[in-house]
Design an enzyme around this catalytic site. Structure first.
Site, short mmCIF file in Angstrom:
data_model
loop_
_atom_site.label_atom_id
_atom_site.label_comp_id
_atom_site.label_asym_id
_atom_site.label_seq_id
_atom_site.Cartn_x
_atom_site.Cartn_y
_atom_site.Cartn_z
N ASP A 269 0.85 -1.19 0.00
CA ASP A 269 0.00 0.00 0.00
C ASP A 269 0.88 1.24 0.00
O ASP A 269 1.35 1.67 1.05
CB ASP A 269 -0.93 -0.02 1.23
CG ASP A 269 -1.80 1.23 1.33
OD1 ASP A 269 -1.88 1.98 0.32
OD2 ASP A 269 -2.41 1.44 2.40
N LYS A 276 1.94 7.76 0.59
CA LYS A 276 2.43 7.73 1.96
C LYS A 276 3.87 8.24 1.98
O LYS A 276 4.53 8.29 0.94
CB LYS A 276 2.40 6.30 2.50
CG LYS A 276 1.00 5.76 2.77
CD LYS A 276 1.09 4.38 3.43
CE LYS A 276 -0.28 3.74 3.57
NZ LYS A 276 -1.14 4.41 4.57
N ASP A 287 0.18 -5.01 4.61
CA ASP A 287 -1.21 -4.62 4.38
C ASP A 287 -2.04 -5.78 3.79
O ASP A 287 -3.19 -5.59 3.42
CB ASP A 287 -1.26 -3.38 3.48
CG ASP A 287 -2.44 -2.49 3.80
OD1 ASP A 287 -3.03 -2.65 4.88
OD2 ASP A 287 -2.78 -1.64 2.95
N GLU A 349 -7.79 2.66 0.41
CA GLU A 349 -7.99 1.70 -0.68
C GLU A 349 -8.52 0.36 -0.19
O GLU A 349 -9.20 -0.34 -0.94
CB GLU A 349 -6.66 1.50 -1.44
CG GLU A 349 -5.68 0.48 -0.82
CD GLU A 349 -5.24 0.82 0.60
OE1 GLU A 349 -5.24 2.02 0.94
OE2 GLU A 349 -4.90 -0.10 1.37
N ARG A 351 -10.83 -0.44 1.93
CA ARG A 351 -12.30 -0.51 1.95
C ARG A 351 -12.87 -0.64 0.55
O ARG A 351 -13.94 -1.20 0.36
CB ARG A 351 -12.84 0.73 2.70
CG ARG A 351 -12.47 2.03 2.09
CD ARG A 351 -12.71 3.22 3.03
NE ARG A 351 -11.65 3.35 4.04
CZ ARG A 351 -11.64 4.30 4.97
NH1 ARG A 351 -12.63 5.17 5.05
NH2 ARG A 351 -10.67 4.36 5.84
N1 BES Z 1 -3.23 0.15 5.23
C1 BES Z 1 -3.59 1.41 5.77
C2 BES Z 1 -3.91 1.34 7.27
C3 BES Z 1 -2.74 1.07 8.16
C4 BES Z 1 -2.00 2.12 8.66
C5 BES Z 1 -2.43 -0.21 8.53
C6 BES Z 1 -0.94 1.87 9.51
C7 BES Z 1 -1.36 -0.46 9.37
C8 BES Z 1 -0.62 0.57 9.86
C9 BES Z 1 -4.84 1.94 5.05
O1 BES Z 1 -4.96 1.59 3.73
C10 BES Z 1 -4.75 3.42 5.11
O2 BES Z 1 -3.88 3.95 4.49
N2 BES Z 1 -5.66 4.03 5.85
C11 BES Z 1 -5.66 5.43 6.00
C12 BES Z 1 -7.08 5.89 5.89
C13 BES Z 1 -7.21 7.38 5.74
C14 BES Z 1 -6.71 7.82 4.38
C15 BES Z 1 -8.66 7.78 5.91
C16 BES Z 1 -5.08 5.74 7.38
O3 BES Z 1 -5.34 5.00 8.32
O4 BES Z 1 -4.34 6.72 7.48
ZN ZN Z 2 -4.05 -0.15 3.18
MN MN Z 3 -3.96 2.94 2.45
#
Ligand code: BES
Ligand code: ZN
Ligand code: MN
Length: 496
Positions: A269, A276, A287, A349, A351
């Site tokens: 991801d 990121k 992920d 992504e 969801r």
């Molecule tokens: N895979 C990430 C969530 C995640 C973050 C898992 C840190 C493990 C450690 C997910 O796809 C994500 O990026 N979520 C975002 C959502 C936001 C954009 C609303 C997040 O948590 O920052």
């Molecule tokens: Zn993710």
């Molecule tokens: Mn993400």
């Protein structure tokens, strides 16, 4: 490593290291049976050592002593179990892990463990101890070329559990369960250049071939034909083909219940165009922790072959990448249930991929759907590294999962599906956006998923925290934890 129960009594056991364990006491501890007999053989040396060290049996404390050369046991390890009132299967797992690690460090070839089990069933106790040993001793050295990393791996060669009677079935079960946990750990540990959507699909096919499951892998065009616009939107920037994985376990005899497990399978991801940055991106090989747990569970169920339950293992596997044909923030996608989504953040992504996977699962006509996902950083903020978030539209299902978690020691905390918060996901142009405001981020993510489940009992587990650990913790070693394979197996078997 050989793992067995033996009916030898404590003073008669011989080997490199014998571990015994005691509950915490107010003052200095006084040994009781069956350990007093052992101490008599040692001329009271153990009690003396306890007195000198004012050992109280606190959890996390231990005493290690070298015995005289003519004694059949080389070293004796006394471990504190903590409070008797807090004693449960998890105490045994963690204590067994501590002992197994100590035995390895001491280079003990033969390890004996004589732990109390109080009112717990001996079979349950044997299984828990075996799980603690197997999980603590699993060390993922696949990517180390330095032979030093393998030096201690042969220790211990043999582990014998005393005082539990003969428990061959429980030990086999523990071994099969740990096989699945270890598969999940290794899938999470392997980097994104090794575990890709393509290799995940291959792993699924191998599991099917080995354990008699059916494997169906849908390619991009087949997903398109099913209208999976949300999943394919995420996949469109990757140079690797997406794979929609569907494994089925069919029980011998009648089917009483059909269950679907859906795992988030982002093999990397990057965040997409909402890229990121360092301090987040470099861990995103994990992920696919949900997918790993789904495949780990498939490996266990394929071996245990529980009666009466048909289980579907579903993963929409892809990467979230950047390229000239990446999703633009603001793009509108149509999921396979016809709902439209304005992608206001390409990093939300998981969801999107889960949306189509949930619709697919529900179409199978299952009695319950459980999804597992490393879905939000917000869930880690809320519950930390050791507890997963649980959301459900069905209290019976939530309760059954909590009961399974009580036995597995893998913790969940139920969170609200607060409908009002979905207001934050309203879009001007589409049915919904994929992200809302910063607050309650793990809840709005769950509410988003709920849009893709119509009437089926469903639970969502946000496992972003517990899927990975930076430090040694109980029976977990730094890296992937294989969470929550054991809970899922426990729950599925409770239905059978
Ligand atoms: N895979 C990430 C969530 C995640 C973050 C898992 C840190 C493990 C450690 C997910 O796809 C994500 O990026 N979520 C975002 C959502 C936001 C954009 C609303 C997040 O948590 O920052
Ligand atoms: Zn993710
Ligand atoms: Mn993400």
């Amino acid at each position: 490593m050989q793992l067995q129960t033996v009916t030898t009594t404590i003073p008669d056991w011989s080997g490199d290291l014998l571990a015994i364990a005691v509950f915490q006491t107010e003052g200095t501890l006084t040994l009781t049976d069956p350990y007093t007999t052992l101490d008599q053989h040692l001329n009271g040396l153990l009690q003396e050592l306890i007195n000198e060290g004012e050992f109280q049996g606190k959890s996390g404390t231990s005493l290690l002593m070298r015995l005289l050369p003519n004694f059949p046991i080389k070293k004796l390890l006394l471990v504190g179990l903590g409070n008797r009132d807090d004693f449960n299967l998890e105490t045994l797992r963690r204590t067994a892990a501590t002992i197994a690690r100590m035995a390895r460090r001491e280079r003990a070839k033969t390890l004996g463990m004589a732990l109390p089990h109080e009112t717990l069933e001996a079979a349950d106790a044997a299984q828990a101890i075996a799980e603690g040993v197997l999980l603590a001793l699993h060390s993922d050295v696949r990517f180390k070329s330095d032979p030093e990393a393998r030096q201690l791996l042969p220790y211990p060669e043999s582990v014998s559990l005393l005082g539990l009677g003969e428990q061959t079935a429980a030990l086999t079960r523990a071994q099969q369960i740990c096989d699945g946990v270890i598969l999940a750990r290794e899938l999470v540990n392997a980097p994104a250049n090794q575990v890709t959507p393509v290799t995940l699909a291959e792993t699924a096919q191998q599991l099917a071939a080995t354990y008699g499951l059916t494997a169906k892998i849908l390619e991009r065009d087949e997903c398109a034909a099913l209208g999976m616009g949300a999943f394919l939107g995420v996949a469109q920037a990757s140079d690797l083909p997406p794979k929609f994985i569907h494994l089925t376990y069919t029980p011998p005899g009648n089917v009483q219940k059909k269950i679907a497990l859906v795992g988030k399978g982002l093999t990397f991801d990057s965040g997409g165009l909402n890229l990121k940055t360092q301090g987040g991106i470099e861990t995103m090989k994990m992920d696919m922790g949900g997918a790993a747990a789904v495949l780990g569970t498939a490996k266990v169920i394929g071996q245990l072959k529980p009666a009466g339950i048909e289980v579907h293992f579903i993963i929409a596997a892809t990467e979230n990448m950047i390229s000239g044909h990446a999703m633009h923030p603001g793009d509108i996608l149509t999921a396979s249930n016809g709902k439209t989504i304005e992608v206001n953040n390409t990093d939300a992504e998981g969801r999107l991929t889960l949306a189509d996977a949930l619709v697919y699962a529900e179409k199978l006509g299952v009695d319950a759907i459980v999804d597992l996902a490393t879905l939000t950083g917000a869930c880690i903020v809320a519950l930390g590294d050791n507890i997963a978030g649980l959301w459900s539209n069905n209290s019976e299902l939530a309760q059954a999962l909590q009961q399974a978690s009580d036995r597995s020691g893998e913790k969940f905390w139920q969170m609200p599906l607060e409908n009002k918060y979905f207001e934050g996901m309203k879009s001007q142009v589409a049915d919904m956006k994929n992200t809302g405001p910063r607050s309650a981020g793990s809840i709005t993510a769950a509410l988003f998923l709920q849009q893709f489940v119509d009437h089926t009992p469903w639970a969502h587990l946000d496992i972003a925290g517990p899927v990975w650990t930076e430090k040694e913790d109980g029976y977990n070693n730094p890296c992937g934890t294989g969470y929550p394979v054991r809970t899922l197996v426990e729950w599925l078997c409770s239905l059978s």
